[in-house]
Write a protein that holds these residues in place. Structure first.
Motif, short mmCIF file in Angstrom:
data_model
loop_
_atom_site.label_atom_id
_atom_site.label_comp_id
_atom_site.label_asym_id
_atom_site.label_seq_id
_atom_site.Cartn_x
_atom_site.Cartn_y
_atom_site.Cartn_z
N GLU A 123 9.80 7.09 5.71
CA GLU A 123 10.00 7.91 6.91
C GLU A 123 10.95 7.23 7.89
O GLU A 123 11.79 7.89 8.53
CB GLU A 123 8.65 8.18 7.58
CG GLU A 123 8.73 9.01 8.85
CD GLU A 123 9.31 10.39 8.62
OE1 GLU A 123 9.91 10.93 9.56
OE2 GLU A 123 9.18 10.92 7.49
N SER A 145 0.84 -1.20 0.00
CA SER A 145 0.00 0.00 0.00
C SER A 145 0.87 1.24 0.00
O SER A 145 2.06 1.21 0.33
CB SER A 145 -0.93 0.00 1.21
OG SER A 145 -0.19 0.09 2.42
N ARG A 146 0.24 2.35 -0.36
CA ARG A 146 0.94 3.63 -0.37
C ARG A 146 1.33 4.05 1.04
O ARG A 146 2.39 4.64 1.26
CB ARG A 146 0.05 4.67 -1.02
CG ARG A 146 0.72 6.01 -1.25
CD ARG A 146 -0.28 6.99 -1.87
NE ARG A 146 -0.87 6.43 -3.09
CZ ARG A 146 -1.87 7.02 -3.75
NH1 ARG A 146 -2.36 8.16 -3.30
NH2 ARG A 146 -2.35 6.47 -4.84
N GLU A 147 0.47 3.74 2.02
CA GLU A 147 0.76 4.12 3.41
C GLU A 147 1.99 3.38 3.94
O GLU A 147 2.82 3.96 4.65
CB GLU A 147 -0.45 3.84 4.30
CG GLU A 147 -1.65 4.74 4.04
CD GLU A 147 -2.40 4.35 2.78
OE1 GLU A 147 -2.13 3.24 2.23
OE2 GLU A 147 -3.24 5.15 2.32
N ASP A 148 2.12 2.07 3.60
CA ASP A 148 3.28 1.32 4.05
C ASP A 148 4.57 1.85 3.43
O ASP A 148 5.62 1.93 4.09
CB ASP A 148 3.12 -0.16 3.70
CG ASP A 148 2.05 -0.84 4.53
OD1 ASP A 148 1.68 -0.27 5.58
OD2 ASP A 148 1.57 -1.92 4.14
N THR A 149 4.50 2.24 2.15
CA THR A 149 5.67 2.83 1.50
C THR A 149 6.09 4.12 2.19
O THR A 149 7.28 4.37 2.42
CB THR A 149 5.39 3.09 0.01
OG1 THR A 149 5.00 1.88 -0.62
CG2 THR A 149 6.61 3.67 -0.68
N HIS A 150 5.12 4.93 2.56
CA HIS A 150 5.42 6.19 3.25
C HIS A 150 6.04 5.92 4.63
O HIS A 150 6.98 6.60 5.03
CB HIS A 150 4.14 7.01 3.39
CG HIS A 150 4.34 8.30 4.13
ND1 HIS A 150 4.98 9.39 3.59
CD2 HIS A 150 3.98 8.66 5.40
CE1 HIS A 150 5.02 10.36 4.47
NE2 HIS A 150 4.42 9.94 5.58
N ARG A 151 5.54 4.91 5.35
CA ARG A 151 6.10 4.59 6.66
C ARG A 151 7.53 4.10 6.54
O ARG A 151 8.39 4.45 7.36
CB ARG A 151 5.23 3.53 7.36
CG ARG A 151 3.87 4.06 7.82
CD ARG A 151 3.17 3.11 8.79
NE ARG A 151 3.06 1.76 8.26
CZ ARG A 151 3.73 0.72 8.74
NH1 ARG A 151 4.60 0.89 9.73
NH2 ARG A 151 3.57 -0.48 8.22
#
Length: 492
Positions: free
Chosen positions: A414, A405-411
């Motif tokens: 970061e 997911s896009r959220e996992d990539t962002h985490r």
């Protein structure tokens, strides 16, 4: 309706030692914060105040020299901790006020909230060389000067003390075998090392010397003149020794009859002094040869200073990833469970392998030379890939990572940026994991059962003819007994 925030009430316990100090005027209640953040520090202050009061009572009642020196050491340590906790409360209050002012400011720009991780800092093998005169050390001439010394080590709100060591001219170095670990250090830490000394040859009997002197002089000078002399020498209500004045003072060390430790030398260590080896640091010496607590310091201190940032010892990020195989099919991806820790991204087949301490399938280097970037979005999944590039023998090797997911990539991105920031702040401490070895607890000597051997049947006193050969020299006698003991223990 107005509702009081329950977490913003004062947390000074009623009837506690801290409240009694506030009532006596030694602390101002305005120093304490109005939030629950200071409750732990207030508990620490209350504990140290009780410990200090106990040390004062013990010091006043001590009749043995060693007991008095240990009690005075505890008193100095407690007082230093109280002052450090009060300073920490004041800093917290100032930070809270500045935070409120910043929030209210209309022209305040964007603030970077990224903070470096904490870590452990350990100091061990502390050695302070002495510089005796030739006549004192080699020729053993002059008055034997003996002092009791110990070190106080402070890093932020953590304060530790070493064991007390008795020093005289027979020693060439002051050695402290303690390994002291600070668990909440930041990369901008300042470790202050203070060496305290006290002359162990003074008279530490109960009652202060000025009062004894005043009593002797008053009896010899007569009733009228002696009464005036005693009144002049005893502490009055405004004296720092007494607490009977209208405005009592907060003294770092309460005035109690007995030995007094004095600051002999100090130094401050920081991140730049950390190196995984034995190093020498300069000392700032206070006092002079006229002081009773003086020792001929060489002006330097040797120790091993090591650090373990949390980013080197803890899992900073973990989760499922897909890694593109190197040199294989471009569409071939390996599903792994990845753990970001230290200078590597550990890739396991399953999450259970981490808990079972199984070796990872492969690792990807994550260090100060690693380059990470987000690639173009996949037109099908619309998820950005993460490219991790490292230099191996002059050749660039790139691993491509992707998530579900896009959220996992962002985490993950970061987490990588935070990891690089932590490494940049802790500098040389992130090159390799430094070792911090804690000393094993000392085991009591086992009681040897009675055995039918020459050693265990040896009489404590020898015959008159052998007394001069065997037992007159205690050192030789102890050595012979130790050799016999090891021999018979190996034989049975």
């Amino acid at each position: 309706m107005f509702c009081r925030n329950q977490t913003a009430r004062a947390t000074v316990a009623r009837g506690s030692a801290l409240e009694m100090e506030i009532r006596r005027g030694k602390f101002r209640k305005s120093v304490f914060l109005d939030t629950s953040q200071d409750s732990d520090i207030q508990k620490k202050i209350d504990h140290e105040i009780r410990m200090r009061d106990g040390a004062c009572k013990l010091l006043a009642a001590c009749s043995q020299k060693d007991q008095a020196l240990e009690a005075a050491k505890s008193l100095q340590t407690c007082s230093t901790r109280i002052m450090a906790y009060m300073s920490e409360l004041q800093r917290m209050k100032e930070a809270q006020v500045m935070q409120k002012v910043t929030r209210r400011s209309s022209d305040a720009g964007p603030m970077d909230d990224r903070l470096p991780c904490k870590g452990k800092v350990a100091i061990s093998d502390l050695r302070i060389p002495l510089m005796w005169k030739d006549t004192e050390y080699f020729k053993n001439k002059g008055e034997l000067h003996r002092c009791a010394v110990f070190c106080l080590l402070q890093l932020g709100g953590e304060i530790f003390d070493t064991d007390m060591v008795i020093v005289d001219r027979t020693l060439t170095d002051i050695c402290f075998d303690n390994t002291i670990v600070f668990n909440e250090a930041s990369p901008g830490f300042e470790l202050r090392v203070e060496l305290y000394s006290c002359c162990s040859e003074d008279d530490y009997s109960a009652g202060s010397t000025p009062r004894k002197l005043a009593s002797k002089l008053s009896s010899s000078l007569g009733r009228s003149a002696g009464k005036k002399l005693r009144a002049a020498m005893e502490p009055g209500p405004c004296s720092p020794v007494s607490n009977g004045g209208a405005t009592p003072l907060l003294l770092p060390v309460p005035s109690v009859p007995g030995p007094k430790y004095h600051l002999l030398a100090h130094t401050t260590l920081s991140l730049s002094h950390i190196q995984d080896s034995f190093r020498t640091h300069d000392l700032t010496i206070s006092g002079n040869e006229e002081c009773s607590y003086w020792l001929p310091l060489y002006g330097s201190m040797c120790c091993r200073l090591a650090a373990q940032p949390h980013c080197m010892t803890q899992q900073m990020m973990s989760g499922c990833l897909k890694v593109k195989q190197l040199g294989g099919d471009p569409q071939s991806w390996a599903e792994v469970y990845a753990v970001l820790k230290g200078t590597s991204l550990f890739c396991y087949h399953r999450q259970e392998d981490v808990e079972a301490n199984i070796e990872p399938a492969f690792t990807i280097a994550i260090n100060k030379e690693t380059r990470i970037r987000a690639s173009e979005k996949d037109p099908q999944s619309k998820v950005q890939n993460i490219c991790v590039s490292n230099q191996y023998g002059g050749e660039e090797v790139t691993h491509t990572l992707t998530t579900d997911s896009r959220e996992d990539t962002h985490r993950w991105m970061e987490a990588f940026w935070q990891h690089f920031y932590d490494m940049s702040q802790w500098k040389q401490c992130c090159d390799d994991l430094m070792k911090i070895e804690l000393p094993s607890p000392r085991k009591p000597a086992p009681v040897t059962p009675k055995q039918g051997s020459l050693y265990h049947e040896m009489a404590p006193l020898a015959t008159p003819s052998c007394e001069g050969l065997l037992l007159q020299d205690n050192a030789v006698s102890a050595e012979i007994r130790a050799l016999l003991s090891s021999y018979y223990n190996d034989s049975y």
